[in-house]
Each structure stands twice: as C-alpha cells, then as structure tokens.
Design an enzyme around this catalytic site. Structure first.
Site, short mmCIF file in Angstrom:
data_model
loop_
_atom_site.label_atom_id
_atom_site.label_comp_id
_atom_site.label_asym_id
_atom_site.label_seq_id
_atom_site.Cartn_x
_atom_site.Cartn_y
_atom_site.Cartn_z
N ARG A 149 0.59 -1.55 -0.09
CA ARG A 149 -0.47 0.08 -0.24
C ARG A 149 0.89 1.31 -0.01
NH1 ARG A 149 -4.93 -0.67 3.80
NH2 ARG A 149 -5.35 1.23 2.64
N SER B 193 -7.84 12.36 1.82
CA SER B 193 -7.45 11.52 3.17
C SER B 193 -7.76 11.38 5.18
CB SER B 193 -5.90 10.20 2.81
OG SER B 193 -5.93 9.88 4.08
N ASP C 5 -15.55 3.67 2.11
CA ASP C 5 -15.05 2.13 2.68
C ASP C 5 -16.56 1.17 2.66
OD1 ASP C 5 -12.55 2.58 3.87
OD2 ASP C 5 -13.03 3.03 5.91
C1 S3P Z 1 -8.95 5.85 8.09
C2 S3P Z 1 -9.48 6.53 6.90
C3 S3P Z 1 -10.12 6.16 5.60
C4 S3P Z 1 -10.64 4.80 6.01
C5 S3P Z 1 -9.68 3.30 6.73
C6 S3P Z 1 -10.10 4.23 7.83
C7 S3P Z 1 -9.36 6.37 9.27
O1 S3P Z 1 -8.75 5.75 4.49
O2 S3P Z 1 -11.07 4.48 4.52
O3 S3P Z 1 -10.99 2.61 6.57
O4 S3P Z 1 -9.46 6.23 10.75
O5 S3P Z 1 -8.36 7.68 9.01
P1 S3P Z 1 -7.81 7.26 4.05
O6 S3P Z 1 -7.43 8.02 4.70
O7 S3P Z 1 -7.33 6.10 2.75
O8 S3P Z 1 -8.55 7.60 2.83
#
Ligand code: S3P
Length: 444
Positions: A123, A173, A325
């Site tokens: 990732r 994000s 999600d």
């Molecule tokens: C999250 C942010 C999201 C989400 C992940 C949890 C978090 O990811 O998809 O399941 O707890 O900050 P991204 O920041 O990559 O969008």
C-alpha cells in the site's frame, strides 16, 4: 476459514450492536497514550487493527491493561514520554495504524520502523512520507510496484521540533490529515492541511476536546497551531461508538431480504461518515435513525432498516468520499436495485486492503451480475437475480468478504465465500451478529 451462506427462510428481524468504530478506536488509543495520566477507552471493537495500535503503543513504552470485555486502561506517558521501540513495529493489515503512527513517530527524538503484512507492504505511503519529510522527519521506505511510490517497511527518524507545513493533499484522506495533525503536536509552527473534499474528522474533534487549538477555516481545510498548545494533553476517558461501516452490512441485509426489519443500536453518525445512509436513501431505502445523542463529541444513534425496493443512483464527489469504505456493500445493494448504479471519484478504492474496484466487479460477475470497472469507480446493472452455488473470493479483504456474505442472503441457492479470516480485523463476530438476526451463515 470460509463462510457458507444460505438465503434465509424467514425475514431478518431484531436489534443488535456492532463493535466499536475502528477509526475512533485508533485515535482514542493514541491520544490516551500521550495523556498526562490514566484514561479508560471503552467500547473498543476488539478487532485486530485496533490491537495493532495497542501493540505499537506498548512497544513505545505505554502500559495498557484490559479492563473488561471492550475496555482498556491506558497509563498515558505524556506528550514527551514515548520511548524508542526495541524492534520494528508490526502494523499487520492496518493501514490506519501505520499512517497515524508515522505522523506520531515523525515528532519523536528517536528512530523506529513500521512494517506490515503482505497486503500492507503493497500500500502506498508516499502520501504521508512526503509531507512528513517536508516537516523535517527523515523517512525511508521500500520501492515497489509503482515507480516513485514508497512502500513499507518505513524507517522513521523523528525530529523535534518539526517544521510547520501548509499542505494541499491531492487526495481526501483522513489518514494523511491525521498523520499531519499528530505530527503537528510536535511542530514549532502551524500545520495546515487542505483536502479536495472533507474526509472523516474524528481527529480534529478529539484534539479539540483535549484543548488542542485546531480550527476548520473552511470545509476541507484544518489548522493545528502548536504555538497555542501547552504541550500537555489531559488524561480523559473515551467512549467509542459502534462502527457505522460495520453496521452497514447488517442494514443492507435488512433492506434486501424481503419483509425484514433490522436495527443497529449505538452507531456513530458523524456526518463525514454517513454517506452510506444518504446513498441508500437516494436508492429508496427505508432507513430511520432514532435516539440520536452525543457521546464523546460524536453523534451516536440507532439505525433501523426495513426491506425496501431499491433503484439505481449515482455516487460521486464528496458523497463518494463520505461512503468510500461502504462501496463494497453498496455495490451489492446496487446489484439488487433497478437500473444502473454509477460510482465515480472513488479511485482510492484501488489501494485499500485489496483493489476493491476490480475485486467487487469480479465477485459480482461470479454471481451473474453485470458490472464494469471504471478508472475511478464502477457501474453495476440491476436488478439481477444472484446466482447460487458459487464460491466467491474475498481477496483477503474484510469488507469484500462481508459484502459477499450479504449477497449470499439474496442468492438463488447457497454460496461460499473463501478466505474470510480478515473479517476479524474490523468486525469480529460478524457472522454471529448476522445469525442473531436470523441469517443462515456458517463459518467453517
Ligand atoms: C480511515 C480513513 C480512510 C478509511 C479507512 C480508515 C481513518 O482511509 O478508508 O478505513 O481511520 O482515518 P484514507 O485516509 O486512506 O481515505
């Protein structure tokens, strides 16, 4: 392990709870660890991902002890009290652990290494390493599939104080934003993060609840000003609400199985997370929220789904960010809805625990559903009569596994879902919750 799911003989009915919100759990654990004294975090989901954060904090010198089935007591070491870990920190499958911890470790006066399982090693991490390096940390990662990208393991040489930053993130994000805000606790000048769309805002809410000067000058923009921060975080308890992202699987099951009525109690209803409810309502879903209250700075309530005839919708822009999600389970709902559902602005799905765009399309195809990949999303034609007698694959991804299980409730005959161990990262007991509502699901 695999699931065997049969279409239920009767409608689903009942009221259940779901494990605590994974996102809030990570943040509560980290902030409690930095607090001045003992704090209790209750309502934790017990999933493996949150446990990775617990183990990481333990490796950084924080004493954490169980205090009942879903609670931990954390002896906060204070803002400057973390100590160098003896070994690399294993974040397992948890991207949130790795990215949030990268931000935290960037501001520590020692070096540390963050590693993960095979999926996490694939990732992208440049999204956090880039801005954290600009703040003065030195982070080295491994090369990988995409040239110029950075992959785990990450070696983080922290610096204190870090420099301030004004960062325009190319992606919405919350993990990136939260990493920079945590680093901002150790910065000498303001940290400003701008996003193309507002991502989940748990970190901002929690930091503010602790008295840290965090402001939101405009939607999608957040500023932490460390010059007004005392470098002390009070010890306070956190109550983690149920995870709406987990509840979504049970609610869609209730919408799809004819005659059903399913309630999930005590779930987080933060508006940055409720895109799934908005998308389902736009599809004609009968979804009602009740007993809405505030707990620990987050809106919480009960959500009831009644079986509904669904029609297609389009998800794009900020709605896709607010429902990202939940797109695997929304795709199952779309397969049962009349018309073609289109999902756009969701390219981030390609770098989750699996490439969710391609995995969803493949598994829907095995069920006889016509679905197509788009560069940044997918299209699903409905309504389809889902084929039975097939074996679906999770791709090692918890949300794909659970979405496929729900599809099995409305297939023409029993189906199997292979490789479901990963469900334990976010929703331990998923199959028992579904069974408690009357579903015929067996883990074998
Ligand atoms: C999250 C942010 C999201 C989400 C992940 C949890 C978090 O990811 O998809 O399941 O707890 O900050 P991204 O920041 O990559 O969008």
């Amino acid at each position: 392990m695999s699931y065997r799911v049969r279409p239920p003989a009767r409608p689903l009915a009942g009221a259940v709870t779901v494990p605590g919100d994974k996102s809030i759990g990570h943040r509560a654990l980290i902030l409690a660890a930095l607090g001045d004294g003992r704090a209790r975090v209750s309502g934790l989901g017990g999933g493996q991902d949150n446990q990775r954060t617990v183990d990481a904090l333990t490796a950084l010198g924080v004493a954490i002890t169980p205090a009942g089935p879903d609670a931990l007591v954390i002896d906060g070491v204070g803002w400057g009290g973390l100590t160098a870990p003896a070994q690399p920190i294993d974040c397992g499958n948890s991207g949130t652990s790795m990215r949030l911890l990268a931000g935290l470790l960037a501001g520590q006066p020692f070096s540390s290494t963050l590693d993960g399982d095979r999926s996490l090693r694939g990732r992208p991490m440049a999204r956090v390493c880039g801005p954290l390096s600009a703040m003065g940390a030195r982070i080295e990662g491994a090369p990988g599939a995409r040239p110029g990208e950075i992959y785990p393991p990450l070696c983080v040489a922290g610096r204190r104080p870090l420099l301030g930053i004004d960062y325009a993130s190319p992606i919405a994000s919350a993990q990136v934003k939260s990493a920079l805000l945590l680093a901002g606790l150790y910065a000498q000048a303001p940290v400003r993060v701008r996003e193309p769309a507002p991502s989940r805002d748990h970190t901002e809410r929690m930091l503010r609840a602790l008295g840290v000067p965090v402001s939101v000058p405009a939607p999608g923009e957040v500023v932490l000003d460390p010059t007004g921060f005392s470098r002390r975080l009070p010890a306070r308890d956190w109550q983690v609400p149920g995870d709406l992202s987990s509840a979504a699987f049970l609610l869609v099951a209730g919408l799809l199985v004819p005659g059903s009525q399913v309630t999930v109690r005590g779930v987080g209803l933060n508006p940055t997370r409720t895109g799934v409810l908005d998308a389902l309502r736009a599809m004609g879903a009968d979804l009602r929220t009740s007993s809405v209250r505030e707990e620990g700075g987050e809106p919480v309530g009960d959500v009831t789904a009644r079986a509904s005839a669904l029609h297609a919708t389009t998800l794009a822009g900020t709605l896709s960010v607010r429902a990202l999600d939940e797109i695997p389970i929304l795709a199952v709902a779309a397969a049962c809805a009349s018309g073609t559902t289109v999902v756009r602005d969701a390219v981030e799905l390609r770098v989750k625990e699996s490439d969710r765009i391609s995995q969803i399309v493949k598994e829907l195809a095995r069920l006889g559903v016509r679905a197509r990949e788009l560069s940044d999303g997918l299209e699903i034609d409905g309504p389809a009569r889902l084929a039975g007698g097939v074996t679906l694959k999770s791709g090692g991804d918890h949300r794909i596994a659970m979405a496929c299980a729900v599809a099995g409730l409305v297939a023409r005959a029993p189906i199997e879902i292979a490789d479901v161990d990963n469900v334990a990262t976010s929703f331990p007991g998923f199959e028992s919750s579904l069974a408690a509502l009357g579903a015929d699901i067996l883990k074998q």
